[in-house]
Design a protein around this motif. Structure first.
Motif, PDB file in Angstrom:
ATOM      1  N   GLU A  85      39.790 -54.429  23.707  1.00 16.65           N
ATOM      2  CA  GLU A  85      39.569 -53.225  24.672  1.00 16.65           C
ATOM      3  C   GLU A  85      38.799 -52.254  23.867  1.00 16.65           C
ATOM      4  O   GLU A  85      37.919 -51.574  24.359  1.00 16.65           O
ATOM      5  CB  GLU A  85      40.781 -52.526  25.448  1.00 16.65           C
ATOM      6  CG  GLU A  85      41.282 -53.985  26.706  1.00 16.65           C
ATOM      7  CD  GLU A  85      42.205 -54.783  25.837  1.00 16.65           C
ATOM      8  OE1 GLU A  85      42.488 -54.818  24.678  1.00 16.65           O
ATOM      9  OE2 GLU A  85      42.614 -55.917  26.501  1.00 16.65           O
ATOM     10  N   GLU A 112      35.558 -53.348  22.577  1.00 19.82           N
ATOM     11  CA  GLU A 112      34.459 -53.395  23.698  1.00 19.82           C
ATOM     12  C   GLU A 112      33.750 -51.786  23.880  1.00 19.82           C
ATOM     13  O   GLU A 112      32.668 -51.643  24.103  1.00 19.82           O
ATOM     14  CB  GLU A 112      35.205 -53.635  24.903  1.00 19.82           C
ATOM     15  CG  GLU A 112      34.080 -53.900  26.025  1.00 19.82           C
ATOM     16  CD  GLU A 112      34.358 -54.232  27.526  1.00 19.82           C
ATOM     17  OE1 GLU A 112      35.371 -53.858  27.925  1.00 19.82           O
ATOM     18  OE2 GLU A 112      33.617 -55.234  27.970  1.00 19.82           O
ATOM     19  N   LYS A 113      34.582 -50.832  23.800  1.00 24.70           N
ATOM     20  CA  LYS A 113      34.210 -49.308  23.918  1.00 24.70           C
ATOM     21  C   LYS A 113      33.432 -49.082  22.793  1.00 24.70           C
ATOM     22  O   LYS A 113      32.529 -48.375  23.006  1.00 24.70           O
ATOM     23  CB  LYS A 113      35.797 -48.496  23.845  1.00 24.70           C
ATOM     24  CG  LYS A 113      36.268 -48.326  25.094  1.00 24.70           C
ATOM     25  CD  LYS A 113      37.617 -47.238  24.930  1.00 24.70           C
ATOM     26  CE  LYS A 113      38.553 -47.273  26.429  1.00 24.70           C
ATOM     27  NZ  LYS A 113      39.758 -46.962  25.878  1.00 24.70           N
TER      28      LYS A 113
END
Lengths: 248, 75, 355
Positions: C218, C221-222
């Motif tokens: 996560e 991905e940012k």
């Protein structure tokens, strides 16, 4: 009460990601103590490696960069050459330094780069699950030497300090061990000398720290330190291998 | 007397190395659980502790936060 | 601007980099670009800056990476096989958001290939090249003067976006001597370490950490999305393209670098023969000037893409034209530079067939 020992401020509050009994944390604490004692913490950039200590920047409170596998000495060169006022350390394991990064290490040493290399040797690739490293002892079972390292097929353990001690570039080369309080005190002494080499702009220094890997050695922490004393130190003897003039 | 060894129980991973190197055998693994699920070390015999610092030196997790000794009262 | 001097491309880019405030060079010898590091090795000590010959291209790019992490203007130059070795570093530099400039004096490949001029690293340069979703800004000068000018721009863009900027050249551009006028020196006396850089915490309130690592998907991905947002901004602001004789053109030749230079002659020769040709010359090959092609697709009868490779930019041209008009290709491989005459022949054949 008089304080005799205290965790230094340069060691962060973040708990380490290392397995129970892994001496990486001891090496971190020694570095942190010396950075604080020598008032270097705010001048320091640590180049962290790929390996178990890949997250080292969470544990020592200095400016930090994360190198590609084996490239720490090259990255440190780039930082130190452009910012000679910075205090630059690389922290590397034996897979990182002695295998994939051996060229960068030898040439940084040969050039006499004004950097300090802390080289933690536990005889295997810890993070990837205990594969054979250049430092794996003969006969040692790892996940890629399941029948034990055999010289005819896999060659011999690589002794980096001995190699570097015969070239002219390095100023201070030593090997210490993290197996006991006595040796840990000696390790700190060696690392302090290495740090002073850079503070005094003398040149390249490297201290190898013989370490353990209880998880991949499949031993308790105590057994792994005992193995260092019985099996590793006879092959990788501790001591100072190169001490040039001016090293204090 | 104040404690000679200060332990940060949250950082301890119960590796037992300090217990092993202690020359006076004044440390032991407690039966408490810390948030990570380890049983942290404790000093159970402060009187017998000699503040040698071996536990601090061998601790890989900075869980032995501080080792101290009493200052003798000046006459 | 200073007075004009006659200089080889290989040396002009080095001099221009120094004037643009480049504080350090790290590199490894490889033909056909050795004049550039040799020039740096003479000049950098004269101006109190860093020249270091590394033990390999792998080490060189990681030295660049280290220097870039301190916010220092830093450069390396190499040629195709050496650039291949540097891809690991490029990828780390991309995800660390640090600025640097890399010059690739392309030679014939694959493998050891030859040392003749080529453009076969277009895909490698414009599509990332190393692992992961990333881009570098890629610029392709076609004269020595333009290379000198673009070197200033390269350092400016690198700093502005904290990104790697690649200058694509070839041995022909490097060896060519042309009059060149350098821009004014960038004043480096008061260089400051940027707030994001890692050269020791000093008086900063917080320490800095530069890493391309984020172990949680996560979080990574940012980071990846942030990179893509940066690329979107670059695409909208930094596209650079020259159009030559395109106002009334019926046929658009398109080429970059050395081939674009020859193409200007082809346009002139074609017009002498009554063929209304023009040239679209991407200066930034990434970001690619898609809109220029899209717009000219309304005007021209076809596009004629010429490259010293098997048709690498061709794909970007086709994507931009999006089927609106035919896109033809002519190219030479292995380090052969196409002559204006052979390009004109090809163009005439195409025009003849289409008239």
């Amino acid at each position: 009460m008089k304080t005799l020992y205290k965790v230094p401020g340069a060691v962060t509050d973040c708990p380490t990601t290392y397995c129970p009994g892994c001496p990486h944390g001891v090496a971190h604490r020694i570095i942190g103590e010396l950075l604080d004692e020598m008032q270097l913490t705010r001048k320091t950039v640590i180049v962290w490696p790929v390996g178990c200590s890949v997250f080292g920047y969470y544990f020592i409170d200095t400016d930090a960069v994360e190198a590609a596998h084996g490239r720490a000495c090259a990255m440190a060169t780039g930082i130190k050459r452009t910012h000679p006022e910075s205090f630059v350390i690389t922290y590397q394991g034996d897979g990182d330094l002695a295998s994939i990064g051996i060229a960068e290490t030898i040439h940084a040493a040969a050039r006499g780069e004004r950097i300090c290399v802390i080289y933690v040797n536990n005889g295997n690739y810890g993070m990837t699950g205990g594969q054979m490293a250049p430092t794996t002892l003969l006969g040692q079972v790892t996940t890629t030497s399941p029948y034990g390292r055999e010289a005819h097929a896999n060659g011999f353990p690589l002794k980096v300090p001995e190699m570097l001690a015969v070239i002219d570039g390095p100023v201070y080369i030593a090997r210490a061990s993290l197996d006991s309080p006595k040796h840990i005190i000696q390790a700190k002494k060696f690392i302090k000398k290495a740090f002073k080499v850079q503070v005094n702009d003398l040149g390249f220094s490297l201290v190898e720290l013989i370490s353990s890997c209880p998880t991949n050695w499949k031993m308790t922490p105590e057994e792994s330190l005992e193995r260092i004393r019985k099996q590793v130190l006879p092959v990788f003897p501790i001591g100072e291998l190169k001490v040039d003039e001016g090293v204090a | 007397m104040e404690t000679r060894v200060i332990v940060n129980e949250e950082r301890c991973k119960s590796c037992n190395l300090c217990v092993e190197v202690c020359p006076k055998k004044v440390l032991r693994i407690s039966d408490r659980l810390n948030p990570k699920g380890y049983r942290p070390v404790e000093l159970f015999d402060n009187e017998a502790c000699i503040s040698c610092g071996f536990c601090y030196l061998i601790c890989p997790d900075a869980a032995i936060v501080e080792v101290r000794r009493p200052v003798k009262a000046k006459a | 601007m200073s007075e004009k001097v006659l200089m080889k491309g290989a040396e002009a880019i080095a001099e221009s980099a120094i004037r643009a405030g480049c504080m350090a060079f790290f590199g490894y010898p490889i033909t056909p670009q050795n004049e550039t590091p040799e020039y740096f090795s003479r000049r950098m000590p004269q101006v109190g800056r860093v020249f270091l010959q590394a033990e390999s291209e792998v080490a060189a790019i990681n030295m660049v990476y280290g220097a870039a992490c301190t916010g220092t203007r830093v450069i390396t130059t190499s040629s195709s096989p050496g650039i291949s070795l540097m891809q690991e570093g490029f990828s780390y530099i991309a995800n660390s958001n640090v600025p640097c400039v890399v010059v690739n004096v392309m030679r014939g490949g694959p493998g050891l290939g030859d040392i003749a001029p080529a453009q076969a690293d277009y895909n490698q340069a414009t599509k990332g090249g190393g692992h992961g979703d990333y881009h570098s800004i890629v610029i392709a000068p076609h004269t020595v003067q333009e290379a000198a000018d673009l070197m200033f721009k390269a350092f400016g863009l690198a700093d502005k976006y904290r990104i790697m900027v690649v200058m694509l050249m070839d041995g022909l551009m490097g060896q060519m001597m042309e009059p060149v006028e350098f821009r004014e020196w960038v004043d480096v006396k008061n260089n400051k370490i940027p707030v994001w850089a890692t050269a020791g915490q000093g008086k900063r309130a917080r320490r800095n950490i530069i890493t391309s690592l984020e172990i949680l998907a996560e979080g990574l991905e940012k980071m990846d999305i942030a990179l893509q947002e940066k690329y979107t901004e670059i695409k909208s602001s930094e596209v650079c393209c020259e159009e030559y004789m395109m106002d009334d053109a019926e046929y658009a030749i398109t080429a970059f670098g050395t081939v674009a230079r020859i193409s200007k002659t082809v346009v002139d020769l074609a017009r002498e023969r009554g063929i209304k040709a023009g040239l679209i010359r991407p200066v930034t090959v990434w970001p690619f000037p898609e809109m220029v092609f899209k717009k000219r697709a309304e005007q021209v009868r076809f596009f004629f893409d010429v490259e010293m490779n098997e048709g690498q930019m061709l794909l970007d041209v086709r994507l931009s034209v999006n089927g609106k008009k035919p896109v033809y290709y002519y190219g030479r491989l292995g380090g052969i530079v196409p002559s204006a005459e052979e390009m004109l022949d090809e163009l005439e054949k195409l025009v003849g067939g289409k008239k």
